[in-house]
Write a protein that holds these residues in place. Structure first.
Motif, short mmCIF file in Angstrom:
data_model
loop_
_atom_site.label_atom_id
_atom_site.label_comp_id
_atom_site.label_asym_id
_atom_site.label_seq_id
_atom_site.Cartn_x
_atom_site.Cartn_y
_atom_site.Cartn_z
N THR A 337 0.93 -1.17 0.19
CA THR A 337 0.06 0.01 0.06
C THR A 337 0.92 1.46 0.06
OG1 THR A 337 -1.66 -1.18 1.26
CG2 THR A 337 -1.89 1.05 1.11
N SER A 338 1.85 1.32 0.67
CA SER A 338 2.88 2.32 0.56
C SER A 338 3.25 2.67 -0.91
CB SER A 338 4.05 2.15 1.57
OG SER A 338 3.84 1.89 2.97
N TYR A 339 3.66 1.73 -1.70
CA TYR A 339 4.07 2.04 -2.94
C TYR A 339 2.70 2.30 -3.71
CZ TYR A 339 8.82 0.06 -1.99
OH TYR A 339 9.91 0.03 -1.72
N LEU A 340 1.65 1.81 -3.77
CA LEU A 340 0.46 2.24 -4.28
C LEU A 340 0.20 3.77 -3.97
CD1 LEU A 340 -2.10 -0.61 -3.73
CD2 LEU A 340 -1.08 0.12 -5.90
N LEU A 341 0.30 4.09 -2.83
CA LEU A 341 -0.20 5.28 -2.48
C LEU A 341 1.10 6.41 -2.89
CD1 LEU A 341 -1.61 7.56 -0.80
CD2 LEU A 341 -0.33 7.05 1.04
N ALA A 342 2.34 6.20 -2.88
CA ALA A 342 3.20 6.76 -3.71
C ALA A 342 3.25 7.02 -4.83
CB ALA A 342 4.96 6.21 -3.21
N ASP A 343 2.90 6.07 -5.75
CA ASP A 343 2.62 5.96 -7.24
C ASP A 343 1.67 7.03 -7.59
OD1 ASP A 343 2.75 4.41 -9.98
OD2 ASP A 343 0.91 4.18 -9.30
N GLU A 344 0.57 6.91 -6.89
CA GLU A 344 -0.60 7.75 -7.35
C GLU A 344 -0.60 9.27 -6.89
OE1 GLU A 344 -3.93 6.76 -3.78
OE2 GLU A 344 -3.67 5.32 -5.22
N SER A 345 0.37 9.41 -6.23
CA SER A 345 0.68 10.64 -5.52
C SER A 345 1.65 11.77 -6.31
CB SER A 345 1.26 10.74 -4.21
OG SER A 345 0.41 10.05 -3.38
N VAL A 346 2.13 11.15 -7.45
CA VAL A 346 3.22 11.97 -8.11
C VAL A 346 2.67 11.87 -9.64
CG1 VAL A 346 5.03 11.68 -6.46
CG2 VAL A 346 5.02 9.89 -8.37
N ALA A 347 3.36 12.38 -10.51
CA ALA A 347 3.27 12.49 -11.87
C ALA A 347 3.97 11.13 -12.40
CB ALA A 347 3.76 13.93 -12.57
N ALA A 348 3.66 10.77 -13.75
CA ALA A 348 4.35 9.58 -14.24
C ALA A 348 5.81 9.67 -14.34
CB ALA A 348 3.68 9.68 -15.57
N GLY A 415 -19.76 22.97 -17.78
CA GLY A 415 -19.19 23.93 -18.67
C GLY A 415 -17.55 23.80 -18.58
N SER A 416 -17.43 23.47 -17.23
CA SER A 416 -15.96 23.60 -16.91
C SER A 416 -15.52 22.26 -17.22
CB SER A 416 -15.54 24.09 -15.34
OG SER A 416 -16.14 22.95 -14.71
N SER A 417 -14.02 22.00 -17.37
CA SER A 417 -13.40 20.82 -17.54
C SER A 417 -12.10 20.58 -16.61
CB SER A 417 -13.01 20.61 -19.04
OG SER A 417 -12.12 21.73 -19.44
N TRP A 418 -11.96 19.48 -16.09
CA TRP A 418 -10.82 19.27 -15.53
C TRP A 418 -9.94 18.23 -16.18
CZ3 TRP A 418 -13.20 18.67 -9.78
CH2 TRP A 418 -13.62 19.97 -9.31
N ALA A 419 -8.77 18.66 -16.46
CA ALA A 419 -7.77 17.64 -17.29
C ALA A 419 -6.95 16.80 -16.27
CB ALA A 419 -7.07 18.32 -18.29
N VAL A 420 -7.10 15.54 -16.00
CA VAL A 420 -6.40 15.01 -15.13
C VAL A 420 -5.54 13.80 -15.91
CG1 VAL A 420 -6.09 13.33 -13.27
CG2 VAL A 420 -7.90 14.98 -13.34
N PRO A 421 -4.42 13.79 -16.05
CA PRO A 421 -3.62 13.03 -16.84
C PRO A 421 -3.74 11.40 -16.25
CG PRO A 421 -2.04 14.18 -15.39
CD PRO A 421 -3.43 14.67 -15.54
N SER A 422 -3.89 10.56 -17.45
CA SER A 422 -3.90 9.32 -17.01
C SER A 422 -2.72 8.63 -17.26
CB SER A 422 -4.84 8.52 -17.98
OG SER A 422 -4.46 8.66 -19.13
N ALA A 423 -2.80 7.15 -16.84
CA ALA A 423 -1.49 6.34 -16.96
C ALA A 423 -1.14 6.39 -18.41
CB ALA A 423 -1.84 4.99 -16.22
N THR A 424 -2.00 6.29 -19.36
CA THR A 424 -1.77 6.23 -20.84
C THR A 424 -1.51 7.54 -21.56
OG1 THR A 424 -4.06 5.85 -21.19
CG2 THR A 424 -3.03 4.06 -20.79
N SER A 425 -2.04 8.66 -20.98
CA SER A 425 -1.80 9.96 -21.94
C SER A 425 -0.68 10.92 -21.40
CB SER A 425 -3.42 10.47 -21.66
OG SER A 425 -3.67 10.89 -20.47
N ALA A 426 -0.28 10.25 -20.08
CA ALA A 426 0.56 11.66 -19.43
C ALA A 426 2.10 11.30 -20.33
CB ALA A 426 1.21 11.14 -18.08
N ARG A 427 2.74 12.43 -20.68
CA ARG A 427 3.83 12.56 -21.33
C ARG A 427 5.22 12.03 -20.42
NH1 ARG A 427 3.82 14.53 -26.34
NH2 ARG A 427 6.18 15.02 -26.16
N ARG A 428 6.08 11.37 -20.75
CA ARG A 428 7.01 10.93 -19.89
C ARG A 428 8.27 11.30 -20.27
NH1 ARG A 428 3.49 6.95 -20.59
NH2 ARG A 428 2.31 6.03 -18.79
N ARG A 429 9.01 12.11 -19.29
CA ARG A 429 10.56 12.38 -19.83
C ARG A 429 11.39 11.43 -19.37
NH1 ARG A 429 8.24 17.13 -17.66
NH2 ARG A 429 9.45 16.77 -15.46
#
Length: 430
Positions: A337-348, A415-429
């Motif tokens: 669970t520690s790794y799951l929480l860390a993974d979902e708390s940061v960008a890709a 009318g508003s939109s929130w864009a949240v990057p998904s695991a498949t759409s986020a750009r990865r450096r």
């Protein structure tokens, strides 16, 4: 952590395209770490005959592993695993071979061993955090990713159970440095397999603009994942506190067994605790929990801390063995669970660093816990020391408990939109 529902099967994880190609080489490479720690201790004793030298060499190795771990993770996130991991693995293997050569015969001076141990710790490839980061790129579905992380944790438990057993099988025929030689062979072999896996290679592809092209996720669920604000700090804090509790418990177990006149039983204590971790990891990953990762992590931490503290009342080795089995059952889900929480708390593009911070906090906490409880055991009996070890984790869990309560979400205006990057759409450096 209530209201569990059946989750996807482990077979579903292994059926994901590229999963076995990732899991098998990761298992080979990480098996080295199940050998190296004990082999290094025995090799230095074999060469120098001094436990004081053992403490210095092993201490330097552990300190450089922990201190430079964030830097290695940052290099991997910036340049990608395919570019960063092979040089680390090659240098690590060469220094292990150097340690094996210098400790094969008696009479080696501690200066050379300390220098080699420092280099080995500085370049030790973080295969565990990298593997978990690759899982998160390979699988988008959160329930399936939890199952993958649980499987990964169970594999790690088996590695640290099987490593000493393998070394024990080799020792009747070879001196202790043979463990360092085997470790030196496993690391580059597993690393090569890892970096040539499809998911690792996909993260290393660069777009013409210089940023990495999005790696194709191989799971069909592309539901956007919200970022858990402050989740990384919670994961790191509780992982570190769990490391303190478990690192201290390992030493208290020795004192407890000695107090009851059966020091050799500590081997069975450790084995049963590891077996509990394997079972707990498998069971935990088999369920899709309705509670969020942060809430689950706090509740599991309270259970683990309470279980360690409850060892205060163990009347003998048999009762302690049963209790430590339960501690193991709870401990593996905490790590998952520690790794799951860390993974979902940061960008890709920061997942390797996030997982590495969790890993570093746990290892550092384990070292601090062992050192602190060693001093405490000179003043108090083992039963009291269990209370102190478990109490640290309970206190930290209570402190972060208010922040784990889910907040009511605010519905966006029409009318508003929130864009949240998904695991498949986020750009990865990468």
């Amino acid at each position: 952590m209530s209201s569990p529902v059946p989750g996807p099967s482990y077979r579903a994880v292994l059926r994901v395209t590229g999963a076995c190609r990732l899991l098998i080489p990761a298992l080979v490479g990480r098996s080295s770490y199940g050998l190296v720690s004990l082999a290094l201790v025995l090799s230095v004793v074999h060469a120098t005959g001094s436990y004081a030298h053992v403490g210095v060499v092993v201490g330097v190795f552990g300190a450089t592993v922990a201190a430079l771990s964030p830097l290695r993770a940052r290099l991997i996130d910036r340049h990608g695993p395919c570019a960063a991991l092979p040089p680390m693995a090659a240098l690590f293997a060469l220094t292990l071979l150097g340690l094996a050569v210098t400790t094969w015969s008696e009479g080696t001076g501690p200066g050379v061993l300390v220098a080699l141990a420092a280099v080995a710790g500085a370049c030790a490839p973080p295969l565990g955090p990298v593997t978990r980061s690759l899982w998160s790129h390979l699988i988008a579905d959160r329930a399936l990713l939890q199952r993958a992380y649980s499987l990964d944790t169970v594999v790690e438990e088996l590695i640290f159970l099987g490593g000493p057993l393998l070394l024990g099988a080799l020792l009747p025929w070879w001196p202790p440095p043979i463990g360092l030689v085997v470790g030196a062979l496993l690391v580059p072999t597993g690393t090569w397999g890892l970096v040539t896996s499809p998911v690792a290679r996909s993260l290393s592809r660069r777009s013409p603009e210089g940023s990495s092209a999005p790696a194709p996720a191989l799971d069909t669920d592309v539901t956007p994942r919200p970022v858990a604000r402050g989740g990384l700090l919670t994961a790191v804090a509780l992982s570190g506190a769990a490391g303190v509790a478990l690192g201290a418990t390992a030493l208290i177990n020795v004192a407890f067994a000695e107090q009851h006149g059966r020091v050799e039983t500590v081997v069975f204590l450790e084995a049963l605790q590891t077996a509990g971790g394997v079972i707990g990891g498998l069971l935990y990953g088999a369920v899709s929990w309705r509670a969020g990762s942060r809430t689950r992590l706090v509740l599991i931490s309270l259970a683990l801390g309470g279980g360690v503290a409850a060892a205060t009342f163990a009347p003998g080795v048999a009762a302690l063995t049963a209790l430590l089995f339960v501690v193991g059952v709870v401990g593996a889900p905490l790590i998952t669970t520690s790794y799951l929480l860390a993974d979902e708390s940061v960008a890709a593009d920061r997942r390797t660093r996030a997982g590495n911070w969790v890993n570093t906090a746990h290892n550092a906490g384990s070292s601090v816990g062992g050192a602190a409880i060693g001093a405490l055991l000179t003043l108090v009996p083992p039963s009291t020391a269990y209370t102190a070890a478990g109490g640290v984790l309970v206190v930290v869990a209570v402190v972060v408990l208010p922040f784990s309560i889910p907040r009511r979400r605010v519905r966006p205006l029409r009318g508003s939109s929130w864009a949240v990057p998904s695991a498949t759409s986020a750009r990865r450096r990468r």
